[in-house]
Design an enzyme around this catalytic site. Sequence first.
Site, PDB file in Angstrom:
ATOM      1  N   HIS A   1      -3.636 -16.769   5.483  1.00 49.92           N
ATOM      2  CA  HIS A   1      -2.905 -15.568   5.096  1.00 49.92           C
ATOM      3  C   HIS A   1      -2.359 -14.915   6.369  1.00 49.92           C
ATOM      4  O   HIS A   1      -2.539 -15.443   7.467  1.00 49.92           O
ATOM      5  CB  HIS A   1      -3.839 -14.621   4.328  1.00 49.92           C
ATOM      6  CG  HIS A   1      -3.123 -13.810   3.303  1.00 49.92           C
ATOM      7  ND1 HIS A   1      -2.306 -12.757   3.649  1.00 49.92           N
ATOM      8  CD2 HIS A   1      -3.088 -13.884   1.955  1.00 49.92           C
ATOM      9  CE1 HIS A   1      -1.793 -12.221   2.549  1.00 49.92           C
ATOM     10  NE2 HIS A   1      -2.252 -12.892   1.492  1.00 49.92           N
TER      11      HIS A   1
ATOM     12  N   HIS B   1       0.805  -1.225   0.000  1.00 49.08           N
ATOM     13  CA  HIS B   1       0.000   0.000   0.000  1.00 49.08           C
ATOM     14  C   HIS B   1       0.840   1.278   0.000  1.00 49.08           C
ATOM     15  O   HIS B   1       0.300   2.358  -0.127  1.00 49.08           O
ATOM     16  CB  HIS B   1      -0.866   0.025   1.270  1.00 49.08           C
ATOM     17  CG  HIS B   1      -0.039   0.314   2.470  1.00 49.08           C
ATOM     18  ND1 HIS B   1       0.718  -0.657   3.094  1.00 49.08           N
ATOM     19  CD2 HIS B   1       0.232   1.472   3.131  1.00 49.08           C
ATOM     20  CE1 HIS B   1       1.383  -0.108   4.100  1.00 49.08           C
ATOM     21  NE2 HIS B   1       1.111   1.163   4.147  1.00 49.08           N
TER      22      HIS B   1
ATOM     23  N   ASP C   1      -2.476 -14.873  -8.271  1.00 43.97           N
ATOM     24  CA  ASP C   1      -1.762 -15.984  -8.897  1.00 43.97           C
ATOM     25  C   ASP C   1      -2.377 -17.309  -8.455  1.00 43.97           C
ATOM     26  O   ASP C   1      -2.429 -17.596  -7.258  1.00 43.97           O
ATOM     27  CB  ASP C   1      -0.301 -15.985  -8.454  1.00 43.97           C
ATOM     28  CG  ASP C   1       0.547 -15.022  -9.269  1.00 43.97           C
ATOM     29  OD1 ASP C   1       0.105 -14.613 -10.350  1.00 43.97           O
ATOM     30  OD2 ASP C   1       1.650 -14.675  -8.799  1.00 43.97           O
TER      31      ASP C   1
END
Lengths: 384, 384, 384, 384
Positions: free
Chosen positions: A104, A17, A330
């Site tokens: 994640h 970011h 991906d």
Amino acid sequence: MSTFGHLFRVTTFGESHCASVGAIIDGCPPGLTLSADDIQAQLDRRRPGQSNLTTPRNEKDRVHLQSGLELGVTLGTPIALMVKNEDQRPHDYSETDSYPRPSHADYTYLEKYGVKASSGGGRSSARETIGRVAAGAIAEKYLKAAYGIEVIAFVSSVDALSEDFRKLLSTVTREQVDQHATRCPHLDTAELMTKRIIRAKEASDSIGGTVTCVIRNVPSGLGEPCFDKFEATLAHAMLSIPATKAFEIGSGFRGTEVPGSKHNDAFVRREDGRLGTKTNWSGGVQGGITNGEDIYFRVGFKSPATISQAQSTAQYDGTPGSLAARGRHDPCVVPRAVPIVEAMASLVVMDQLLIQNARKTAASLLPPITTLPPTMVMPAKSSV
Amino acid sequence: MSTFGHLFRVTTFGESHCASVGAIIDGCPPGLTLSADDIQAQLDRRRPGQSNLTTPRNEKDRVHLQSGLELGVTLGTPIALMVKNEDQRPHDYSETDSYPRPSHADYTYLEKYGVKASSGGGRSSARETIGRVAAGAIAEKYLKAAYGIEVIAFVSSVDALSEDFRKLLSTVTREQVDQHATRCPHLDTAELMTKRIIRAKEASDSIGGTVTCVIRNVPSGLGEPCFDKFEATLAHAMLSIPATKAFEIGSGFRGTEVPGSKHNDAFVRREDGRLGTKTNWSGGVQGGITNGEDIYFRVGFKSPATISQAQSTAQYDGTPGSLAARGRHDPCVVPRAVPIVEAMASLVVMDQLLIQNARKTAASLLPPITTLPPTMVMPAKSSV
Amino acid sequence: MSTFGHLFRVTTFGESHCASVGAIIDGCPPGLTLSADDIQAQLDRRRPGQSNLTTPRNEKDRVHLQSGLELGVTLGTPIALMVKNEDQRPHDYSETDSYPRPSHADYTYLEKYGVKASSGGGRSSARETIGRVAAGAIAEKYLKAAYGIEVIAFVSSVDALSEDFRKLLSTVTREQVDQHATRCPHLDTAELMTKRIIRAKEASDSIGGTVTCVIRNVPSGLGEPCFDKFEATLAHAMLSIPATKAFEIGSGFRGTEVPGSKHNDAFVRREDGRLGTKTNWSGGVQGGITNGEDIYFRVGFKSPATISQAQSTAQYDGTPGSLAARGRHDPCVVPRAVPIVEAMASLVVMDQLLIQNARKTAASLLPPITTLPPTMVMPAKSSV
Amino acid sequence: MSTFGHLFRVTTFGESHCASVGAIIDGCPPGLTLSADDIQAQLDRRRPGQSNLTTPRNEKDRVHLQSGLELGVTLGTPIALMVKNEDQRPHDYSETDSYPRPSHADYTYLEKYGVKASSGGGRSSARETIGRVAAGAIAEKYLKAAYGIEVIAFVSSVDALSEDFRKLLSTVTREQVDQHATRCPHLDTAELMTKRIIRAKEASDSIGGTVTCVIRNVPSGLGEPCFDKFEATLAHAMLSIPATKAFEIGSGFRGTEVPGSKHNDAFVRREDGRLGTKTNWSGGVQGGITNGEDIYFRVGFKSPATISQAQSTAQYDGTPGSLAARGRHDPCVVPRAVPIVEAMASLVVMDQLLIQNARKTAASLLPPITTLPPTMVMPAKSSV
């Protein structure tokens, strides 16, 4: 922390970011001819959007060198470099923000720091690897120029699709690797891999794979007993790459099933008069120290965590629900991971080489040892 | 070098021919009750001669504490400890000295240093691990006392003999592991392993295996992005153990073949109100940071290089010949490697915990963040 | 190398001829409110061209934050920042280039690296300190917010012009320091200093001076025996600033002439019930560990090496000749050195504080010590 | 922490109450002839009881080498060494234990660790320096053998009694230093110092002094910009010695009062054809990098804190009272500090030399630079 290495030291910064990502490379030998193009080549191989197998985001990722060079020659001082984050819109909040993405880093970053980037897992972003790849390209350029060292990685499996690549290790080139978008140098397997990746993509799913890497022409004597063995540092480097779960050198896990009488690498005299080994199950390292043979290892990458199909999971506050990730991702990271593996391998070799240089030069300045039995002393010659 | 860790720092010394082996442990928290017995327990598990599966050398290996304690309490200052090398006869030269042992460190030590110990591979000697095991026992004692952390390793394969041990991870105890001389907690498999090891021994050969380790009750938030991810440091630690060739965490290499939709660990609310994961393919680490789930990993040990059957190989000067190692050697190292794996795992957790303590305490002294959206900030609570 | 600190780690880059200078700050506590303005304030105090006492070069030196923040709050990830080199013309060769400047780094950089920047002493350039000052400003902001720590430096001598500043240590403010262009808070002495500096300038000569610094409200317990004593790390930090030749803490060199009976700082009970000292010849540090009193120290800066009057010296090849430096240069560096000293002091406190946080938090999680005599154990309370 | 150095790394352990003190020296070049006698010589110079100027405690302090050597030759592996604490009686509690000794480390150790040794300030004990002196003796032996480097320290003042010793720097020998019990090589001054120390002793008081050290024959190019400048590392090393309060290199504080036109060291061609400087106000270091001239510096030691006369002070709980220290103590530490200063200086040179060796060897393997103007490139020759 964000620093790797002792004498060739890389410190990276940046996440997705922010204004830019990049690195400071401290300890690059002075007098190396270096340009942005040397670095850009590997950054382009890492870049998304190279084929229909990778995410269609188009990041230009031009590297800008800030310091440490003059007239294209390194000065020995820190080389800073940066790559701008082109697409730096403010994060627009959506319902998915209340969910930590399964497998994640959203949740763990929040647990660690008590605060996290709006875009999620901060430094676990793949963009963090830009600094590594750039730094690795500089190390690689030096290693090639000074020692003829070659660092070649390739995709050795996707899902269970693989091949026995050991016979390629001594000859495979970067050109052969880049012949196919998968970066698998065995074209039939590469085609099967492509289909498997496209199937994952079409299912809004993802799949993992492995990258194998060979390092050729490394001098003997690198690696620091006992904690900084060559393979220990290499394993550290590889497991620091996002999405990696496994590492093996030489015969690896399979070697645990081979008896010593077959696994041992017998010595032979090489053409140049020095000792070599007949086989190379050790993967170029014995007792944590390189022996001059090819170093090869394999790294396992899990299937990417971010998938666009809906998953049953819970929000940060524990409320159960369903999450489907937005954006394009991906379906399989291994093709783009190839230059990252090469970069980290180059950093390890470079740092260990400098450390051994220090030791070897220091020892060479002492008078010859005359009081030890001959089997305890190496006959005068130089390997580094 | 011979130092591991940043805030909990272990420096080891010694090899097989010298007066003693040992370590300095710097950074142990003050106020910990500690005695030589706490350390001796793990040293005894590492010691040769424990069963007919290990080498019959009888090393007593009594630890002697030198500093850092008074009246059985740690002072926060360096703890030095040593174990004497009982059997320290001068090396008697024999013809085998003209041969570098295949797949051993004789050759690489000579290449690295230009000089080597008469007994061979110097610090690659298994005796070097005594200092690690002692240091790990101190770390483990702290981790248990302060956090209830448990570190349990066991033999998960010998040759191809294995079992699915994942169901044991949440419950296995050190007592269960030590029930059998192989240190495999599945007794039927243990028996098969015993036969396999004895077969190797009788054939003057050797065989490899794997050790699996689980670390329970580790707080979330440990691991330092980006280069010192928890699993990267763990891999470094494990691959620094002699004879290791492979490391995997969580689903490891097998996880590379599982699609993301199945591999992702969905979040659930745990009974204590905090988030947990339904599955644990991640092995307790996401984005390089612990998430509070069990951490588990597997380490591959090759078959020992030193075997007493004759091997065709070459002498230091390249002359071809045949070498049969003298002496008695472990036909399989994994049973004795169990406490070494536990020690290195404890060192990693301890060091990462201290680093995260620093960070977390520092952040807790700042005023609450009021300017960020709630999804970017962790609600007040403490996990470390 | 170009990295300072263990847990709060600063890596700087850049020299005068290159695209930019800057730093990566790794380990900043998350949750700190931070803006470019916080950093710019100290950069502006370091900047040349602030008065007729400093060099008239006008460098704007605007800091650009690259990473590690979102919405003005630190994320715990590396903060990269850069300042562009505005005036980046190619170096135009002149005869002076054949001379290494006396007492400058031209010669030693060439000796060290075998190659040097065309502009001379590379990283010994004063522009290198921009990264330090920026990093220090971040550390200082945290220290103030979390502990109320104040770091105030001032010019305590120019040539032999000085004053007894010890009475100011407990009260001096940054505003008082900045009242006068010399940054000497005693205005009569400041006027004399001004005249001395202008005299040096008019004579195309230079003059040295000292900077004194006080750090207030530092908790007791910081500093790591035995090599990283608080004052050892502070001395390291100060002597790493260009042009420094001397460091003393507390009574310093003068204290070597005072008998122990007068030099010892007797203990007294402070109003808050804790122990303090009646005098403070120790300078806030005893046995390498802070005791909670004001920390004060003095740093000596030599006269700048670059002067525009002609000097008899030799060329690189040994040919004797005469060199008069081109360009405008500070006749005295101490006014601009004030924020640099403050920055390095803040970095030292910050790093030692994080390390001690780790230790203290770890110890606090152990059960209370009950087996030691009371004089060996601190009664429960918290100082960090 | 208790580790010093990067490539030549010393880790010390031990305090006065424990079983032994000592060190691990990691990174010693292999092939160095070394015996316990080489180390004992410097330990004997550090030992108490050498004259009536030092404490009459009689510690034998015999060094025992544990590892890293075989047949009197270093192997490149860690050298562990220890010195037993002979007189290790349990601490017998007395009323003085309720007082923290003024200006000693009793209070700060308790503040730092929450627990302290019964004997007081733990690692601030002078016995901690045994490990340093032993390690320094090893470094010194290498430096002498490989480079002809000489490290000579001497007492340059006691109280205000001093002399201009600069003229001695190029010639003073260790024998000259040891001619007199004060270790001051100017015998008239030495006699005055003796009287001053005896006066302090008879008054149950103490006095401080300074030690000056010269390092001769150090190659140019040592020192790592920007934070690890040679003098910064040296200052770190010196201020880590117990009782030090001040450090200056070259012209030091006095140099701040000398204009640049006089302070600059003009270059001249030396007899060997290389550049040297006419004067040496820089103290052998320019821009943080050695220039090949003599390195000299001065270290200030305060008067010892432990004195047997009664002092008004407070107990740990704040109760006011009077403390007279028991036991015999050095009235002045500088004579015994001489070998400690030499040791730390040797460690700094050794570590910086290894690091520069790494860099220089790496650069030497690159093709010659042909694209830069000649003033940017050093003509081919070798200085390290």
